[in-house]
Design an enzyme around this catalytic site. Sequence first.
Site: not given
Ligand code: APR
Length: 245
Positions: A64, A67, A101, A103, A119, A185
Amino acid sequence: MIVPLPERFAEFRHVVVITGAGISAESGIPTFRGEGGLWRNYRAEDLATPSAFRKDPQLVWEWYEMRREICRQAEPNAAHQTLVEMERHFREIGSFLLVTQNVDGLHRRAGNENIVEIHGSIWRVRCTECGRECERLHLDTVPPHCSCGGVERPAVLWFGESYDSIVLETVRAALEKADVCLVIGSSGQVSLPVALAREARRSGAMVVEVNLERSEFSDVADFSFFDKAGSALPELWASWRKLIR
Ligand code: APR
């Protein structure tokens, strides 16, 4: 490139936005499931859990702290700024709720106000003994300790933990009356936000997705714009504003 939007956008008054890690990617914060999502070969799912914290609070806090340092260096990007402009517009003529979602705190730093961090926040801690929660921008010790002597954990939702029911009620009430739900995103790998978007659609809202690639939201969305949020969202808002009389 954002195609001309349907005239219906001009009538929208009540807006709910759901964001995921992708909106912060262009600010330099790695997403969870893209490359850069690993740390010392651990995935988020290996560290963001109560059992991982019980087993090795030091390791979890080192993750953490890494991050937090990345988030501290990050600046809100054009997508974050667009959501601030949208909130200022829609809160005058209807309502605006930002459900994130993330943090990382970037929406608040950008200037959004009506935010629900479903979250939690990487900037807040909660005592594992007395439950006291507070903001801790800097840690004196790792892991940090409460004045009661208890070890403090990050005040974020970990895998296997339940969402705050009051928070969910707030979000569901906003989605009930939403004209449009923007999803920006997120991969939709965490199922609750996808269920929320589905509920919004069932209540009559249009669901619009902005993401780099297809996600679990794509089948729920009326429109998906597959592009970087930092360029697609400002374009979307510029087209939308042209329709607003
Ligand atoms: N613009 C738009 N989308 C993007 C970009 C960008 N510049 N860069 C990446 N992405 C997309 C990726 O293609 C992906 O589909 O953003 C998405 C991120 O997905 P994850 O990494 O799974 O993140 P998220 O959906 O927020 O995860 C949800 O999972 O790990 C837990 O608690 C954590 O809040 C998180 C939750």
